[in-house]
Design a protein around this motif. Structure first.
Motif, short mmCIF file in Angstrom:
data_model
loop_
_atom_site.label_atom_id
_atom_site.label_comp_id
_atom_site.label_asym_id
_atom_site.label_seq_id
_atom_site.Cartn_x
_atom_site.Cartn_y
_atom_site.Cartn_z
N GLU A 98 0.73 -1.14 -0.10
CA GLU A 98 -0.26 0.06 0.01
C GLU A 98 0.91 1.29 0.05
O GLU A 98 0.62 2.19 -0.67
CB GLU A 98 -1.01 0.00 1.15
N THR A 99 1.95 1.23 0.70
CA THR A 99 2.88 2.47 0.79
C THR A 99 3.47 2.65 -0.61
O THR A 99 3.35 3.49 -0.92
CB THR A 99 4.01 1.98 1.92
N LEU A 100 3.74 1.57 -1.36
CA LEU A 100 4.42 1.65 -2.45
C LEU A 100 3.14 2.19 -3.82
O LEU A 100 3.64 3.17 -4.50
CB LEU A 100 4.86 0.26 -2.92
N ARG A 101 2.23 1.66 -3.45
CA ARG A 101 0.96 2.20 -4.23
C ARG A 101 0.82 3.68 -4.12
O ARG A 101 0.74 4.35 -5.17
CB ARG A 101 -0.32 1.58 -4.07
N SER A 102 0.78 4.41 -2.86
CA SER A 102 0.58 5.62 -2.63
C SER A 102 1.99 6.24 -3.25
O SER A 102 1.53 7.32 -3.73
CB SER A 102 0.66 5.83 -0.94
N LEU A 103 2.96 5.88 -2.99
CA LEU A 103 4.11 6.80 -3.66
C LEU A 103 4.02 6.71 -5.34
O LEU A 103 4.19 7.86 -5.78
CB LEU A 103 5.60 5.92 -3.43
N GLU A 104 3.70 5.51 -5.85
CA GLU A 104 3.48 5.42 -7.04
C GLU A 104 2.29 6.59 -7.76
O GLU A 104 2.40 7.45 -8.51
CB GLU A 104 2.97 4.20 -7.73
N ILE A 130 8.86 -3.29 -7.98
CA ILE A 130 8.94 -3.64 -6.58
C ILE A 130 7.53 -4.03 -5.96
O ILE A 130 7.22 -4.98 -5.24
CB ILE A 130 9.58 -2.66 -5.63
N ARG A 131 6.85 -3.03 -6.24
CA ARG A 131 5.27 -3.24 -5.64
C ARG A 131 4.79 -4.53 -6.20
O ARG A 131 4.22 -5.39 -5.66
CB ARG A 131 4.52 -2.23 -6.09
N SER A 132 5.00 -4.82 -7.74
CA SER A 132 4.44 -6.11 -8.30
C SER A 132 4.91 -7.36 -7.16
O SER A 132 3.85 -8.00 -7.17
CB SER A 132 4.79 -5.98 -9.47
N ARG A 133 6.24 -7.61 -6.89
CA ARG A 133 6.60 -8.58 -6.43
C ARG A 133 5.99 -8.71 -4.82
O ARG A 133 5.83 -9.80 -4.51
CB ARG A 133 8.02 -8.56 -6.60
N VAL A 134 5.98 -7.51 -4.31
CA VAL A 134 5.47 -7.59 -2.92
C VAL A 134 4.15 -7.91 -2.93
O VAL A 134 3.62 -8.62 -2.17
CB VAL A 134 5.56 -6.08 -2.24
N VAL A 135 3.32 -7.64 -3.96
CA VAL A 135 1.79 -7.93 -4.20
C VAL A 135 1.64 -9.36 -4.41
O VAL A 135 0.90 -10.06 -3.82
CB VAL A 135 1.11 -7.07 -5.11
#
Length: 176
Positions: A98-104, A130-135
């Motif tokens: 969620e944090t990475l989505r917000s930054l994006e 990075i977000r894709s792998r975390v998801v």
């Protein structure tokens, strides 16, 4: 053991960088006391905040390849050993996603972002990879930790197999 330490350090570093970026963004919206909105101070502060954010995003972008390799290793470990999902902190990965989505979202939509279009695109690519792998890790961990739903049914299994066979034959006819 050393590999696990490397993974932990890399993930902690990513979490710290993402948290730093979010704290920069959150702190940017709070004007100091006794300063009118739109004052020259505010413009200077926005430029300073934007540059701080760019610095953090540069760190994330510079470590993106290494982070992606580590996240890939974590994902492979999860797929090969679903029991290892219990070792993952269940709350950290969804929060990180969620944090990475917000930054994006911020990098994509910010009008006062001091980076150029090419740099913005590079930041977005690094964050998205990075977000894709975390998801993916979150998804695999959730699938391996939640019990399967079992449904009682009175379906004729031979009839179901015959129906699947008929569909396959018809598909072969259509495909040529």
């Amino acid at each position: 053991m050393a590999q696990d330490d490397k993974e932990s350090r890399a993930l902690a570093g990513l979490g710290a960088s993402a948290a730093a970026a979010i704290s920069i963004l959150l702190g940017a919206d709070i004007p100091p006391m006794n300063v009118a909105a739109g004052a020259p101070y505010m413009h200077t502060q926005q430029a300073k905040v934007s540059q701080q954010l760019v610095n953090v995003l540069e760190e994330i972008k510079a470590s993106a390849n290494e982070l992606n390799e580590i996240l890939d290793q974590v994902l492979i470990k999860l797929v090969n050993d679903p029991a290892s999902a219990q070792q993952l902190s269940a709350s950290q990965f969804p929060l990180l996603a969620e944090t990475l989505r917000s930054l994006e979202r911020y990098v994509r939509q910010a009008e006062d972002f001091c980076a150029g279009d090419v740099q913005r695109r590079d930041f977005l690519r690094a964050l998205a990879s990075i977000r894709s792998r975390v998801v993916d890790i979150v998804s695999i961990a959730r699938q391996s930790s939640e019990p399967e739903a079992i449904f009682e049914s009175s379906i004729d299994r031979k009839g179901l197999a015959a129906l699947a066979e008929l569909g396959t034959r018809n598909l072969h006819k259509l495909a040529g």
